[in-house]
Motif scaffolding. Structure first.
Motif, mmCIF file in Angstrom:
data_model
loop_
_atom_site.group_PDB
_atom_site.id
_atom_site.type_symbol
_atom_site.label_atom_id
_atom_site.label_comp_id
_atom_site.label_asym_id
_atom_site.label_seq_id
_atom_site.Cartn_x
_atom_site.Cartn_y
_atom_site.Cartn_z
ATOM 1 N N GLN A 2 2.249 92.227 1.631
ATOM 2 C CA GLN A 2 2.627 91.077 0.802
ATOM 3 C C GLN A 2 3.958 90.507 1.285
ATOM 4 O OE1 GLN A 2 2.599 92.300 -3.430
ATOM 5 N NE2 GLN A 2 1.128 90.658 -3.699
ATOM 6 N N TYR A 94 7.078 78.441 3.902
ATOM 7 C CA TYR A 94 6.364 79.700 4.028
ATOM 8 C C TYR A 94 7.155 80.653 4.920
ATOM 9 C CZ TYR A 94 2.303 76.911 2.552
ATOM 10 O OH TYR A 94 1.433 76.084 1.880
ATOM 11 N N GLN A 107 2.855 83.086 0.308
ATOM 12 C CA GLN A 107 2.088 82.066 -0.411
ATOM 13 C C GLN A 107 2.819 80.720 -0.461
ATOM 14 O OE1 GLN A 107 4.093 84.156 -1.881
ATOM 15 N NE2 GLN A 107 5.219 82.876 -3.331
#
Length: 115
Positions: A2, A94, A107
């Protein structure tokens, strides 16, 4: 894996924002980190990059002298300090982690600069 960006928002021209990107699930210290941006009607643009140890940084010409990329490997975090913001900096930002053939993306976080 992540990558979670934060710190975006709306500011007036001339203002500042600091973006953060926290990584998990990777050996952060191995990865080159990059910030990209995507504005409506434009192609994705590489804004800034920093090598795994932080020793080398690079910027697209339009942000040189205004943006600073940095990293804290102990906190698995990369930053983008954005000063003297302009309306043309408006985009989704990003972060990306790159090592060998591995590439991961966050994201995105919206940055809006009003004139």
């Amino acid at each position: 894996v992540q990558l979670v960006e934060s710190g975006g928002g709306s500011v007036q021209a001339g203002g500042s924002l600091r973006l953060s990107c926290v990584a998990s699930g990777i050996t952060f210290g191995l990865y080159t980190m990059r910030w990209y941006r995507l504005a409506p009607g434009n192609a994705r643009e590489l804004v800034a990059s920093i090598t795994n140890g932080g020793g080398t940084t690079d910027y697209t010409d339009s942000v040189k002298g205004r943006f600073t990329i940095s990293r804290d490997n102990a906190r698995n975090t990369v930053y983008l300090q954005m000063n003297s913001l302009k309306p043309e900096d408006t985009a989704i930002y990003y972060c990306s982690a790159m090592f060998s053939q591995l590439v991961y993306w966050g994201q995105g976080t919206q940055v809006t600069v009003s004139s």
